[in-house]
Write an enzyme that holds these catalytic residues in place. Structure first.
Site, short mmCIF file in Angstrom:
data_model
loop_
_atom_site.label_atom_id
_atom_site.label_comp_id
_atom_site.label_asym_id
_atom_site.label_seq_id
_atom_site.Cartn_x
_atom_site.Cartn_y
_atom_site.Cartn_z
N LYS A 46 0.93 -1.05 0.10
CA LYS A 46 0.05 0.15 -0.03
C LYS A 46 0.99 1.29 0.08
O LYS A 46 0.80 2.05 -0.91
CB LYS A 46 -0.87 0.05 1.31
CG LYS A 46 -1.95 -1.06 1.23
CD LYS A 46 -2.83 -1.22 2.36
CE LYS A 46 -2.06 -1.28 3.82
NZ LYS A 46 -1.36 -2.41 4.11
N ARG A 101 -10.15 0.69 9.01
CA ARG A 101 -9.43 -0.72 9.35
C ARG A 101 -10.40 -1.60 10.08
O ARG A 101 -9.99 -2.65 10.40
CB ARG A 101 -8.18 -0.65 10.13
CG ARG A 101 -7.04 -1.08 9.51
CD ARG A 101 -5.97 -0.79 10.54
NE ARG A 101 -4.62 -1.30 10.00
CZ ARG A 101 -3.64 -0.79 9.42
NH1 ARG A 101 -3.91 0.50 9.22
NH2 ARG A 101 -2.59 -1.47 9.26
N ARG A 147 11.70 -5.48 4.94
CA ARG A 147 11.51 -4.13 4.47
C ARG A 147 12.47 -3.38 5.43
O ARG A 147 12.75 -3.57 6.45
CB ARG A 147 10.18 -3.42 4.78
CG ARG A 147 9.89 -2.09 4.82
CD ARG A 147 8.12 -1.56 4.93
NE ARG A 147 7.56 -2.29 5.93
CZ ARG A 147 6.43 -2.40 6.14
NH1 ARG A 147 5.59 -1.76 5.20
NH2 ARG A 147 5.62 -2.91 7.16
N ARG A 174 11.23 -1.06 10.71
CA ARG A 174 10.16 -0.67 11.89
C ARG A 174 10.00 -1.55 12.84
O ARG A 174 10.35 -2.86 12.77
CB ARG A 174 8.91 -0.58 11.09
CG ARG A 174 8.46 0.69 10.31
CD ARG A 174 7.46 0.29 9.38
NE ARG A 174 6.02 -0.25 10.00
CZ ARG A 174 5.21 -0.18 8.91
NH1 ARG A 174 4.80 0.33 8.07
NH2 ARG A 174 3.98 -0.98 9.73
P1 AP5 Z 1 4.92 -1.64 1.80
O1 AP5 Z 1 4.44 -0.82 0.53
O2 AP5 Z 1 5.76 -0.86 2.75
O3 AP5 Z 1 3.38 -2.37 2.35
P2 AP5 Z 1 2.22 -1.71 3.10
O4 AP5 Z 1 1.23 -2.32 2.44
O5 AP5 Z 1 2.17 -0.26 3.08
O6 AP5 Z 1 2.48 -2.36 4.45
P3 AP5 Z 1 2.48 -1.89 6.11
O7 AP5 Z 1 3.27 -2.64 6.78
O8 AP5 Z 1 2.90 -0.28 6.06
O9 AP5 Z 1 0.95 -1.94 6.16
P4 AP5 Z 1 0.18 -2.00 7.35
O10 AP5 Z 1 -1.12 -1.83 7.04
O11 AP5 Z 1 0.42 -3.17 8.34
O12 AP5 Z 1 0.81 -0.94 8.38
P5 AP5 Z 1 0.46 0.72 8.60
O13 AP5 Z 1 1.55 1.64 8.70
O14 AP5 Z 1 -1.00 1.05 8.04
O15 AP5 Z 1 5.68 -2.89 1.21
C1 AP5 Z 1 6.02 -3.99 2.02
C2 AP5 Z 1 7.37 -4.48 1.74
O16 AP5 Z 1 7.24 -5.12 0.39
C3 AP5 Z 1 8.62 -3.29 1.30
O17 AP5 Z 1 9.79 -3.52 1.66
C4 AP5 Z 1 8.64 -3.27 -0.32
O18 AP5 Z 1 9.66 -2.85 -1.06
C5 AP5 Z 1 7.97 -4.54 -0.67
N1 AP5 Z 1 7.30 -4.72 -2.00
C6 AP5 Z 1 6.05 -3.70 -2.24
N2 AP5 Z 1 5.60 -3.91 -3.30
C7 AP5 Z 1 6.25 -5.44 -3.80
C8 AP5 Z 1 6.06 -5.91 -4.80
N3 AP5 Z 1 5.20 -5.62 -5.89
N4 AP5 Z 1 6.80 -6.98 -5.14
C9 AP5 Z 1 7.74 -7.33 -4.11
N5 AP5 Z 1 7.80 -6.56 -3.06
C10 AP5 Z 1 7.16 -5.58 -2.69
O19 AP5 Z 1 -0.07 0.43 10.36
C11 AP5 Z 1 1.03 0.20 11.42
C12 AP5 Z 1 0.18 0.12 12.62
O20 AP5 Z 1 -0.62 1.11 12.87
C13 AP5 Z 1 -1.02 -0.93 12.75
O21 AP5 Z 1 -0.50 -2.30 12.71
C14 AP5 Z 1 -1.72 -0.29 13.80
O22 AP5 Z 1 -1.28 -0.70 15.11
C15 AP5 Z 1 -1.67 0.95 13.60
N6 AP5 Z 1 -2.78 1.54 12.80
C16 AP5 Z 1 -2.58 2.43 11.57
N7 AP5 Z 1 -3.78 2.57 11.14
C17 AP5 Z 1 -4.87 2.39 12.02
C18 AP5 Z 1 -6.19 2.16 11.97
N8 AP5 Z 1 -6.87 2.56 11.19
N9 AP5 Z 1 -6.89 1.43 13.23
C19 AP5 Z 1 -6.35 1.14 14.24
N10 AP5 Z 1 -4.77 0.96 14.02
C20 AP5 Z 1 -4.04 1.51 13.10
#
Ligand code: AP5
Length: 209
Positions: free
Chosen positions: A13, A88, A127, A155
């Protein structure tokens, strides 16, 4: 363009959001990024969020909903927005719907990026990101260039244990919002497996269709 980006942790994402907001010229609203900024700044909200994030758990709905409502009240969202990582949970989706309706705003699309669980742990544990530019790398799929390799960071929630908990939480708490939006005719499911360029073009095609 007013869109929501949904997908399991590590689906890509953040990687895709950076490309799409440049293409559509809209602000990228990532609740994960907002929480990480609050943790770094040491605010009380950041300290609370940090406990949940490190454990691979969701931050409580009331904290997230307040944060997003405040962000959506800012002037720059007049041109549209990409919500990444929010909503979420079903209560978050319901709260967003009420807030948008009150402002007379309709959503254009909810993009669901699909990646099988078997690929997720490797994507997450490999990552790394550059704290200076925010660029996302992967040790195997997109290694950081040699001149910045010394400064990339991992992270705290990118351990295998936290990743498995985040995946479980995605299936239990986040996946139920897909039928919520499907019943409103907004869901565009996109295969997130392939090169980042291929995935970007699939999303762009889905948004046009
Ligand atoms: P990347 O693009 O970084 O993936 P992502 O989907 O953004 O992953 P996240 O871990 O950031 O998502 P998340 O939803 O868990 O975290 P968030 O920050 O929202 O890609 C991942 C890896 O794969 C990278 O190394 C990249 O290079 C590689 N990659 C990408 N595309 C690729 C491809 N096509 N092929 C191969 N490799 C590829 O949330 C973090 C925390 O915040 C949550 O756990 C929660 O505690 C809190 N939080 C956030 N929002 C909320 C909410 N709305 N409600 C409650 N808690 C929340």
């Amino acid at each position: 363009m007013r869109m929501i980006f949904i997908g399991p942790p590590g689906a890509g994402k953040g990687t895709q959001a950076a490309r799409l907001v440049a293409r559509y010229q809209i602000p990228h609203i990532s609740t994960g990024d907002m929480f990480r900024a609050a943790v770094k700044a040491g605010t009380p909200m950041g300290q609370e969020a940090d406990r949940y994030m490190k454990a691979g758990q969701l931050v409580p709905d009331e904290v997230v909903i307040g944060l997003v409502r405040e962000r959506l009240g800012m002037d720059d969202v007049g041109v549209g927005f990409m919500l990444d990582g929010f909503p979420r949970t079903v209560p978050q989706a319901e709260a967003l719907e009420v807030a948008l309706e009150a402002d007379g705003i309709t959503l254009d699309a909810v993009v669901v990026l699909e990646v099988d669980d078997s690929l997720i742990v490797n994507r997450i544990t490999g990552r790394r990101s550059d704290p200076e530019t925010g660029e996302i790398y992967h040790l195997e799929f997109k290694p950081p260039p040699a001149d910045i390799a010394h400064r990339v960071v991992q992270r705290k929630d990118d351990t295998e244990e936290a990743c498995r908990k985040r995946l479980a939480s995605y299936h239990a708490q986040t996946a139920p919002i897909i039928p919520f939006y499907a019943s409103r005719g907004l869901v565009k499911a996109v295969d997130g497996v392939g090169t980042p360029d291929e995935v970007t073009e699939r999303i762009a095609a889905a948004l046009q269709g």
